[in-house]
Design an enzyme around this catalytic site. Structure first.
Site, PDB file in Angstrom:
ATOM      1  N   ASP A  76      38.946  40.942  52.243  1.00  3.75           N
ATOM      2  CA  ASP A  76      40.369  41.522  52.766  1.00  3.75           C
ATOM      3  C   ASP A  76      41.187  42.035  52.094  1.00  3.75           C
ATOM      4  OD1 ASP A  76      41.353  39.544  50.847  1.00  3.75           O
ATOM      5  OD2 ASP A  76      40.279  37.776  52.711  1.00  3.75           O
ATOM      6  N   ASP A  78      45.571  41.912  50.502  1.00  6.71           N
ATOM      7  CA  ASP A  78      46.824  41.161  50.416  1.00  6.71           C
ATOM      8  C   ASP A  78      47.571  41.521  49.911  1.00  6.71           C
ATOM      9  OD1 ASP A  78      44.833  38.381  50.739  1.00  6.71           O
ATOM     10  OD2 ASP A  78      43.987  39.655  48.467  1.00  6.71           O
ATOM     11  N   ASP A 154      46.244  33.176  39.950  1.00  6.94           N
ATOM     12  CA  ASP A 154      45.411  32.994  38.657  1.00  6.94           C
ATOM     13  C   ASP A 154      44.623  33.224  37.917  1.00  6.94           C
ATOM     14  OD1 ASP A 154      44.068  33.731  40.825  1.00  6.94           O
ATOM     15  OD2 ASP A 154      43.226  32.286  41.774  1.00  6.94           O
TER      16      ASP A 154
HETATM   17  P1  ATP Z   1      38.883  36.917  47.966  1.00 11.45           P
HETATM   18  O1  ATP Z   1      39.716  37.575  48.914  1.00 11.45           O
HETATM   19  O2  ATP Z   1      37.925  38.778  47.796  1.00 11.45           O
HETATM   20  O3  ATP Z   1      38.174  36.175  47.923  1.00 11.45           O
HETATM   21  P2  ATP Z   1      41.675  37.038  46.485  1.00 11.45           P
HETATM   22  O4  ATP Z   1      41.395  37.635  44.724  1.00 11.45           O
HETATM   23  O5  ATP Z   1      41.707  38.984  47.211  1.00 11.45           O
HETATM   24  O6  ATP Z   1      40.351  37.220  46.133  1.00 11.45           O
HETATM   25  P3  ATP Z   1      42.601  35.492  47.922  1.00 11.45           P
HETATM   26  O7  ATP Z   1      42.311  34.038  48.119  1.00 11.45           O
HETATM   27  O8  ATP Z   1      42.674  36.348  49.273  1.00 11.45           O
HETATM   28  O9  ATP Z   1      41.205  36.267  46.970  1.00 11.45           O
HETATM   29  O10 ATP Z   1      44.082  35.428  47.283  1.00 11.45           O
HETATM   30  C1  ATP Z   1      45.305  36.452  47.012  1.00 11.45           C
HETATM   31  C2  ATP Z   1      45.507  36.671  45.560  1.00 11.45           C
HETATM   32  O11 ATP Z   1      46.324  35.697  45.505  1.00 11.45           O
HETATM   33  C3  ATP Z   1      44.089  36.551  44.073  1.00 11.45           C
HETATM   34  O12 ATP Z   1      43.570  37.483  44.167  1.00 11.45           O
HETATM   35  C4  ATP Z   1      45.422  35.790  44.055  1.00 11.45           C
HETATM   36  O13 ATP Z   1      45.839  36.695  42.955  1.00 11.45           O
HETATM   37  C5  ATP Z   1      46.054  35.047  44.657  1.00 11.45           C
HETATM   38  N1  ATP Z   1      45.492  33.250  44.630  1.00 11.45           N
HETATM   39  C6  ATP Z   1      45.247  33.098  45.485  1.00 11.45           C
HETATM   40  N2  ATP Z   1      44.962  31.557  45.689  1.00 11.45           N
HETATM   41  C7  ATP Z   1      45.201  31.607  43.976  1.00 11.45           C
HETATM   42  C8  ATP Z   1      45.719  30.165  43.859  1.00 11.45           C
HETATM   43  N3  ATP Z   1      44.895  28.819  44.548  1.00 11.45           N
HETATM   44  N4  ATP Z   1      46.028  29.953  42.727  1.00 11.45           N
HETATM   45  C9  ATP Z   1      46.684  30.574  42.297  1.00 11.45           C
HETATM   46  N5  ATP Z   1      46.845  32.365  42.816  1.00 11.45           N
HETATM   47  C10 ATP Z   1      46.310  32.247  43.982  1.00 11.45           C
HETATM   48 MG    MG Z   2      41.861  38.485  49.211  1.00 16.50          MG
END
Ligand code: ATP
Ligand code: MG
Length: 447
Positions: A76, A78, A154
């Site tokens: 996705d 963000d 994170d």
């Molecule tokens: P994917 O969507 O492929 O699972 P992602 O890194 O985009 O991976 P998301 O859950 O969509 O993960 O979150 C988007 C962004 O928000 C992350 O890349 C990170 O920067 C931040 N984020 C998400 N969850 C956390 C958390 N628990 N603590 C700190 N930052 C977070």
């Molecule tokens: Mg994501």
């Protein structure tokens, strides 16, 4: 796997240690990086431009940047902005605010959702950031700039931003180097960052499994010591995380990583208790391998099947218990499944409708392995709505080495043969003698 051997292995994995967190951002102009607008979804671009045109800052962040740079398809996109959630809502008609811990704006485009977050700042005791036992339970302190936001993310590889105003890439904390080196590194003090949000331990494992990256030693070590923090995480959130670990195409790898970092036990302790039987691990690995394969072929997968296989070994153990011996197989199965679900729910909350389908899969196992199933009446089972999923589960059990191969072969054969061939399978003639219709005995006439 012992604690010390894992620790040693981690140290062995990393001979050269990369310099630790560096808060100074590096801005890479468009000609010097390979993130092109063509790899960003049209809808994410619409959101970015609309925010920019309304006078806000807007960046693509997280998986949308990380995965594109790795030439992978992001799950996705963000977006992060200095607009507050209500301001984002006002800009988009197709927008809903969600969440409590983090208020986020979801902008809907048919099936695609673009998630828009407002810059985060440091949480403080007096403000909106609420901390309990080191855990952040509410984190809605909005910031005004990217620097603060990056510190709240994170991992370094998740703190890469694509700036829509000039198409440059902003890398914090050596994020780009870590991406190139295949390294998962927490931003800040790992012990504190896991305490703030223990789900970050699962996220580290998920990204390691998904990207085939390694977790940098300082970020890896505390996972062994702080696994029990997962006991304090909302159980529904853990259910979602389990699906992300096992249902996104890298389940086998996630399972291996969870065991390596000794976290599986905190999610499925009753399953781990059955690891002394090699069939348990075989069943789970084979089930996850099949699921990964289905995901790569873009076939649907169901979480009930996943949980049915994860909880099957402890279910069998419970059924062996003396207390169920006096019951019919069906009653014993029902009682044991209620018991195991209630135990499992203390760790990862399985939604009710998933439990119902999971119990149907288990119940099907009884029906598919009953002696009397090998007759013409078993044909009716072939049309049962749960036959297919129950049969697939039976095949899985057989491939893990359970003594059900004969039954698996029987049902495979029964589906493969023509109707005429079926008759010979049942050892019957084609024209089966019709039963005499039931006749009511005539009441004697009274003279
Ligand atoms: P994917 O969507 O492929 O699972 P992602 O890194 O985009 O991976 P998301 O859950 O969509 O993960 O979150 C988007 C962004 O928000 C992350 O890349 C990170 O920067 C931040 N984020 C998400 N969850 C956390 C958390 N628990 N603590 C700190 N930052 C977070
Ligand atoms: Mg994501």
């Amino acid at each position: 796997m012992s604690f010390s051997s894992n620790k040693e292995r981690i140290k062995d994995d990393y001979i050269d240690v990369v310099p630790s967190f560096c808060p100074t951002p590096t801005r890479i102009p468009r000609p010097e990086h390979k993130l092109s607008r063509q790899s960003i979804s049209k809808n994410a671009l619409t959101v970015l431009y609309q925010l920019k045109n309304a006078g806000y800052q807007a960046f693509l962040v997280g998986g949308g940047v990380r995965d594109v740079l790795l030439e992978r398809l992001p799950k996705d996109f963000d977006v992060v902005t200095n607009a507050h959630p209500e301001e984002v809502k006002r800009l988009f008609r197709n927008c809903r605010l969600i969440g409590r811990r983090f208020i986020l704006a979801h902008v809907y485009f048919g099936r695609e959702i673009v998630e828009v977050a407002t810059f985060r700042a440091h949480h403080d005791k007096s403000g909106e950031g609420i901390v309990e036992d080191g855990r952040i339970v509410r984190d809605n302190v909005y910031g005004t700039n990217l620097d603060e936001d990056a510190l709240r993310r994170d991992f370094t590889i998740n703190a890469l931003y694509y700036d829509i105003s000039d198409f440059s890439l902003v890398s914090y904390a050596n994020g780009l180097q870590d991406l190139q080196r295949g390294m998962i590194r927490l931003i800040g003090d790992p012990v504190l960052r896991y305490q703030e949000d223990p789900v970050r331990m699962l996220r580290a494992i998920r990204f390691a499994a998904k990207l085939n990256f390694v977790i940098e030693p300082d970020s890896a070590m505390p996972i062994y010591e702080q696994g029990d923090l997962l006991n304090h995480v909302n159980r529904s959130r853990l259910y979602e995380e389990v699906l992300k670990l096992f249902h996104t195409g890298h389940g086998v790898n996630s399972f291996a990583q969870l065991r390596h970092y000794e976290l599986f036990n905190y999610l499925f302790p009753h399953t781990e208790d059955c690891f002394d039987d090699p069939m348990t691990i075989k069943l789970i690995e084979q089930g996850l391998a099949n699921t990964d394969q289905r995901i790569h072929e873009e076939k649907p997968v169901t979480s009930a099947f996943l949980f049915a296989s994860l909880l099957w070994p402890p279910l069998l153990r419970v059924m062996e218990k003396h207390a169920y011996k006096e019951m019919s197989d069906q009653d014993a199965l029902f009682a044991a499944s209620q018991y195991i679900v209630s135990k499992q729910n203390q760790h990862v909350a399985i939604p009710r409708k998933v439990v119902i389908l999971m119990q149907d899969i288990w119940w099907m196992q009884l029906r598919l392995t009953q002696r009397k199933a090998k007759n013409r009446r078993s044909l009716t089972l072939l049309t049962h709505p749960r036959f297919r999923i129950g049969y697939d589960f039976l095949l899985l059990r057989a491939s893990a080495g359970e003594a059900v191969e004969e039954w698996a072969n029987w049902w495979t054969l029964l589906q493969a043969v023509t109707e005429d061939e079926r008759d010979s399978l049942f050892g019957e003639k084609k024209n089966i003698r019709r039963k005499r219709p039931y006749r009511r005995s005539k009441s004697k006439k009274v003279a």
